[in-house]
Design a protein around this motif. Structure first.
Motif, PDB file in Angstrom:
ATOM      1  N   PRO A  51     -54.784 -28.682 -38.051  1.00 45.74           N
ATOM      2  CA  PRO A  51     -53.422 -28.509 -38.568  1.00 45.74           C
ATOM      3  C   PRO A  51     -52.656 -29.841 -38.540  1.00 45.74           C
ATOM      4  O   PRO A  51     -52.899 -30.691 -37.681  1.00 45.74           O
ATOM      5  N   ILE A  52     -51.747 -29.990 -39.465  1.00 49.43           N
ATOM      6  CA  ILE A  52     -50.920 -31.204 -39.530  1.00 49.43           C
ATOM      7  C   ILE A  52     -49.911 -31.172 -38.393  1.00 49.43           C
ATOM      8  O   ILE A  52     -49.294 -30.145 -38.113  1.00 49.43           O
ATOM      9  N   ARG A  53     -49.778 -32.317 -37.743  1.00 49.12           N
ATOM     10  CA  ARG A  53     -48.791 -32.465 -36.659  1.00 49.12           C
ATOM     11  C   ARG A  53     -47.841 -33.600 -37.019  1.00 49.12           C
ATOM     12  O   ARG A  53     -48.062 -34.332 -37.976  1.00 49.12           O
ATOM     13  N   THR A  54     -46.799 -33.758 -36.234  1.00 51.62           N
ATOM     14  CA  THR A  54     -45.837 -34.835 -36.425  1.00 51.62           C
ATOM     15  C   THR A  54     -45.869 -35.746 -35.210  1.00 51.62           C
ATOM     16  O   THR A  54     -45.773 -35.267 -34.070  1.00 51.62           O
ATOM     17  N   ASP A  55     -46.028 -37.040 -35.451  1.00 55.38           N
ATOM     18  CA  ASP A  55     -46.026 -38.025 -34.368  1.00 55.38           C
ATOM     19  C   ASP A  55     -44.627 -38.033 -33.751  1.00 55.38           C
ATOM     20  O   ASP A  55     -43.642 -38.315 -34.444  1.00 55.38           O
ATOM     21  N   PRO A  56     -44.501 -37.727 -32.470  1.00 56.70           N
ATOM     22  CA  PRO A  56     -43.171 -37.643 -31.858  1.00 56.70           C
ATOM     23  C   PRO A  56     -42.451 -38.983 -31.779  1.00 56.70           C
ATOM     24  O   PRO A  56     -41.235 -39.029 -31.619  1.00 56.70           O
ATOM     25  N   TYR A  57     -43.185 -40.076 -31.905  1.00 60.14           N
ATOM     26  CA  TYR A  57     -42.565 -41.400 -31.795  1.00 60.14           C
ATOM     27  C   TYR A  57     -42.148 -41.978 -33.136  1.00 60.14           C
ATOM     28  O   TYR A  57     -41.196 -42.748 -33.212  1.00 60.14           O
ATOM     29  N   THR A  58     -42.875 -41.630 -34.208  1.00 53.29           N
ATOM     30  CA  THR A  58     -42.562 -42.197 -35.523  1.00 53.29           C
ATOM     31  C   THR A  58     -42.006 -41.168 -36.499  1.00 53.29           C
ATOM     32  O   THR A  58     -41.454 -41.539 -37.527  1.00 53.29           O
TER      33      THR A  58
END
Length: 128
Positions: free
Chosen positions: A100-107
């Protein structure tokens, strides 16, 4: 001192299967393909649109990767893409399992992982 990444090298267990994956499924461009008879080995130079290259090698009976991403050494290769969702869908339509697609918490950028035919972890990372 350093100006960029020239290439990453991958050793595969099945040259024809890996070549088809990197060329036909991922769409890398063949720069050069050489059989090294003295080593019973193939060396395939592949290019990405930005000029970065992947060297694909075959050797007789290479040892398997010791463990999944947390093994010491190279963890994974990450490829920049404009649309993670679109590339994920294209890979899945070719029979490649993609996380599944995730979101980089830093960028704040989207990313996901999938594996090559030898279980090497590969990442798609949204361009900035």
């Amino acid at each position: 001192m350093l100006s960029g990444l020239h290439h990453a090298a991958i050793i595969c267990s099945d040259y024809a299967r890996a070549r088809a994956f990197y060329v036909d499924i991922l769409g890398l461009t063949v720069v050069a393909e050489n059989h090294r008879a003295e080593r019973d080995s193939w060396k395939l130079d592949l290019a990405l649109p930005d000029g970065t290259q992947v060297e694909l090698f075959s050797f007789p009976a290479p040892p398997p990767r010791p463990s999944h991403p947390e093994a010491q050494g190279l963890r994974h290769l990450a490829f920049t893409v404009q649309d993670v969702g679109a590339v994920k869908a294209r890979l899945e339509s070719a029979g490649v399992a993609v996380e599944p697609i995730r979101t980089d918490p830093y960028t704040g950028r989207a990313f996901t992982f999938f594996k090559d035919p030898d279980d090497l972890p590969l990442e798609l990372y949204e361009a900035g």
